[in-house]
Motif scaffolding. Structure first.
Motif, mmCIF file in Angstrom:
data_model
loop_
_atom_site.group_PDB
_atom_site.id
_atom_site.type_symbol
_atom_site.label_atom_id
_atom_site.label_comp_id
_atom_site.label_asym_id
_atom_site.label_seq_id
_atom_site.Cartn_x
_atom_site.Cartn_y
_atom_site.Cartn_z
ATOM 1 N N ALA A 97 -11.785 25.916 52.822
ATOM 2 C CA ALA A 97 -11.757 27.378 52.767
ATOM 3 C C ALA A 97 -11.016 27.863 51.525
ATOM 4 O O ALA A 97 -11.406 28.870 50.901
ATOM 5 C CB ALA A 97 -11.094 27.931 54.023
ATOM 6 N N TYR A 98 -9.967 27.151 51.146
ATOM 7 C CA TYR A 98 -9.207 27.498 49.936
ATOM 8 C C TYR A 98 -10.098 27.406 48.701
ATOM 9 O O TYR A 98 -10.074 28.274 47.815
ATOM 10 C CB TYR A 98 -8.017 26.545 49.817
ATOM 11 C CG TYR A 98 -7.088 26.818 48.655
ATOM 12 C CD1 TYR A 98 -6.666 28.107 48.341
ATOM 13 C CD2 TYR A 98 -6.608 25.769 47.882
ATOM 14 C CE1 TYR A 98 -5.802 28.342 47.291
ATOM 15 C CE2 TYR A 98 -5.742 25.985 46.825
ATOM 16 C CZ TYR A 98 -5.342 27.276 46.532
ATOM 17 O OH TYR A 98 -4.482 27.516 45.483
ATOM 18 N N GLY A 99 -10.913 26.366 48.652
ATOM 19 C CA GLY A 99 -11.814 26.208 47.521
ATOM 20 C C GLY A 99 -12.833 27.322 47.423
ATOM 21 O O GLY A 99 -13.081 27.870 46.344
ATOM 22 N N PHE A 100 -13.427 27.682 48.556
ATOM 23 C CA PHE A 100 -14.444 28.737 48.549
ATOM 24 C C PHE A 100 -13.843 30.125 48.312
ATOM 25 O O PHE A 100 -14.459 30.974 47.670
ATOM 26 C CB PHE A 100 -15.212 28.741 49.867
ATOM 27 C CG PHE A 100 -16.345 27.765 49.913
ATOM 28 C CD1 PHE A 100 -17.488 27.965 49.154
ATOM 29 C CD2 PHE A 100 -16.276 26.640 50.713
ATOM 30 C CE1 PHE A 100 -18.538 27.070 49.183
ATOM 31 C CE2 PHE A 100 -17.322 25.726 50.759
ATOM 32 C CZ PHE A 100 -18.458 25.935 49.988
ATOM 33 N N ALA A 101 -12.644 30.347 48.832
ATOM 34 C CA ALA A 101 -12.056 31.686 48.756
ATOM 35 C C ALA A 101 -11.396 31.979 47.425
ATOM 36 O O ALA A 101 -11.308 33.145 47.011
ATOM 37 C CB ALA A 101 -11.036 31.865 49.887
ATOM 38 N N ARG A 102 -10.924 30.949 46.714
ATOM 39 C CA ARG A 102 -10.092 31.184 45.541
ATOM 40 C C ARG A 102 -10.635 30.652 44.218
ATOM 41 O O ARG A 102 -10.108 30.990 43.168
ATOM 42 C CB ARG A 102 -8.697 30.571 45.782
ATOM 43 C CG ARG A 102 -7.864 31.335 46.797
ATOM 44 C CD ARG A 102 -7.595 32.746 46.288
ATOM 45 N NE ARG A 102 -6.591 33.440 47.053
ATOM 46 C CZ ARG A 102 -6.836 34.420 47.901
ATOM 47 N NH1 ARG A 102 -8.081 34.826 48.105
ATOM 48 N NH2 ARG A 102 -5.843 35.021 48.540
ATOM 49 N N PHE A 103 -11.692 29.831 44.248
ATOM 50 C CA PHE A 103 -12.152 29.214 43.002
ATOM 51 C C PHE A 103 -13.626 29.507 42.764
ATOM 52 O O PHE A 103 -14.405 29.657 43.718
ATOM 53 C CB PHE A 103 -11.921 27.701 43.042
ATOM 54 C CG PHE A 103 -10.479 27.321 43.172
ATOM 55 C CD1 PHE A 103 -9.648 27.316 42.070
ATOM 56 C CD2 PHE A 103 -9.942 26.981 44.414
ATOM 57 C CE1 PHE A 103 -8.308 26.973 42.178
ATOM 58 C CE2 PHE A 103 -8.608 26.644 44.534
ATOM 59 C CZ PHE A 103 -7.787 26.643 43.414
ATOM 60 N N VAL A 191 2.586 28.833 49.939
ATOM 61 C CA VAL A 191 2.290 30.265 49.912
ATOM 62 C C VAL A 191 1.237 30.650 50.955
ATOM 63 O O VAL A 191 1.461 31.518 51.802
ATOM 64 C CB VAL A 191 1.823 30.708 48.508
ATOM 65 C CG1 VAL A 191 1.452 32.196 48.502
ATOM 66 C CG2 VAL A 191 2.905 30.432 47.477
ATOM 67 N N LEU A 192 0.074 29.981 50.904
ATOM 68 C CA LEU A 192 -1.032 30.392 51.762
ATOM 69 C C LEU A 192 -0.894 29.917 53.207
ATOM 70 O O LEU A 192 -1.136 30.677 54.146
ATOM 71 C CB LEU A 192 -2.356 29.899 51.182
ATOM 72 C CG LEU A 192 -2.850 30.645 49.939
ATOM 73 C CD1 LEU A 192 -4.148 30.036 49.456
ATOM 74 C CD2 LEU A 192 -3.043 32.119 50.245
ATOM 75 N N VAL A 193 -0.519 28.650 53.393
ATOM 76 C CA VAL A 193 -0.461 28.103 54.751
ATOM 77 C C VAL A 193 0.484 28.890 55.662
ATOM 78 O O VAL A 193 0.122 29.188 56.810
ATOM 79 C CB VAL A 193 -0.088 26.603 54.717
ATOM 80 C CG1 VAL A 193 0.254 26.101 56.113
ATOM 81 C CG2 VAL A 193 -1.243 25.790 54.137
ATOM 82 N N PRO A 194 1.710 29.262 55.202
ATOM 83 C CA PRO A 194 2.558 30.080 56.089
ATOM 84 C C PRO A 194 1.920 31.415 56.468
ATOM 85 O O PRO A 194 2.079 31.879 57.602
ATOM 86 C CB PRO A 194 3.825 30.298 55.246
ATOM 87 C CG PRO A 194 3.868 29.125 54.321
ATOM 88 C CD PRO A 194 2.446 28.854 53.975
ATOM 89 N N MET A 195 1.176 32.006 55.534
ATOM 90 C CA MET A 195 0.531 33.278 55.837
ATOM 91 C C MET A 195 -0.710 33.095 56.705
ATOM 92 O O MET A 195 -1.135 34.009 57.407
ATOM 93 C CB MET A 195 0.160 33.993 54.541
ATOM 94 C CG MET A 195 1.356 34.298 53.645
ATOM 95 S SD MET A 195 0.940 35.314 52.240
ATOM 96 C CE MET A 195 0.644 36.887 53.046
ATOM 97 N N LEU A 196 -1.276 31.894 56.653
ATOM 98 C CA LEU A 196 -2.462 31.597 57.458
ATOM 99 C C LEU A 196 -2.115 31.034 58.834
ATOM 100 O O LEU A 196 -3.022 30.677 59.588
ATOM 101 C CB LEU A 196 -3.342 30.576 56.729
ATOM 102 C CG LEU A 196 -4.106 31.058 55.500
ATOM 103 C CD1 LEU A 196 -4.765 29.874 54.803
ATOM 104 C CD2 LEU A 196 -5.149 32.092 55.882
#
Length: 282
Positions: A97-103, A191-196
């Protein structure tokens, strides 16, 4: 009638309605608890949940298991599948999901379209080609066919869910982390994992419950009785030739869902936060 009185009456009626609906929805589970202490004749002669002549034979025979293997043995088999599956699902779905959402990368739109199209494929369509593939790999009669697809982010729904959550997180937070010297993976982890967290917990709970209740997967790929999860063991307990011992089946079913209930209520707050946040993101 004053506005305050109307508000009080409205609140009271809403609570009455919610309690009534809650009782209707929970009653089958309550009845199941009571029926596990009833005999077969009493189960089919009364809709009440309080047994007239309580018996514990259902629990005694349930723990007796099958050919020396107790209920705990089959429950342990279940979590040999469930726990690795949940862990690898969360890791692979989060990274994908990180790859699709941010790159941005070549073929991203096409890959995302293919990813979404798999959501519309019923599992029964995939059973035959997957069985042939896993048979060629020599993975039959093991738990690998049930776990390995999750390592490769095969659970598309969770990937899509996490993509939607990540799109609601400001990119400025990641840019600030990168300025401070964080790598891509450190940015994801710190950064992202705590918010997710609410979304990740929701994905974990869904996967935990779905994997615990999975019947077709183990039925197709696992052949040895000693490796059966509890879902298939419960089906083995239903012998149509001599008749079902329903108190035994109900007792084992109750014991089998206890871990799922404990996990759900332990993570209830994060789960509710994740579902609530998912309604306003994406």
């Amino acid at each position: 009638m004053t506005r305050e009185q109307k508000r009080t009456i409205g609140t009271f009626l809403r609570y009455v309605l919610l309690i009534a609906v809650g009782i209707i929805m929970v009653y089958p589970l309550i009845w199941m608890v009571g029926a596990s202490f009833k005999t077969n004749s009493e189960i089919f002669s009364s809709v009440g949940f309080i047994p007239k002549n309580p018996v514990i034979t259902g629990y005694v025979k349930g723990f007796a298991g099958y050919e020396g293997m107790t209920l705990l043995h089959f429950m342990a088999n279940t979590y040999k599948i469930v726990l690795p599956k949940v862990i690898v699902t969360l890791v692979s779905a989060t990274i994908t999901a990180y790859g699709f959402a941010r790159f941005d990368f070549f073929g991203k739109k096409f890959s995302f379209a293919v990813l979404m199209s798999t959501l519309f494929l019923p599992q029964v369509v995939l059973n035959v080609p997957q069985y042939i593939l896993f048979n060629e790999l020599g993975w039959l009669d093991s738990y690998l066919p049930l776990v390995v697809p999750s390592i490769l982010a095969g659970d598309t729904y969770f990937v899509y869910m996490l993509i939607q959550f990540q799109r609601g997180i400001p990119r400025e937070l990641e840019e600030a982390a990168q300025i401070d010297g964080c790598s891509i993976m450190k940015t994801l982890w710190y950064v992202l994992v705590p918010m997710l967290k609410p979304a990740i917990v929701s994905c974990g709970l869904f996967q935990f419950m779905w994997a615990s209740n999975d019947f077709m997967g183990p039925l197709i790929y696992v052949n040895t009785v000693a490796k059966f999860p509890v879902s298939i063991f419960l089906r083995m307990s239903m012998d149509a030739e001599v008749g079902f011992e329903w108190n035994r089946v109900l007792a084992m079913s109750l014991l089998a869902i206890i871990p799922s209930l404990v996990v759900f209520f332990s993570a209830q707050n994060s789960f509710v936060d994740g579902i609530a946040a998912g309604g306003v993101k994406g």
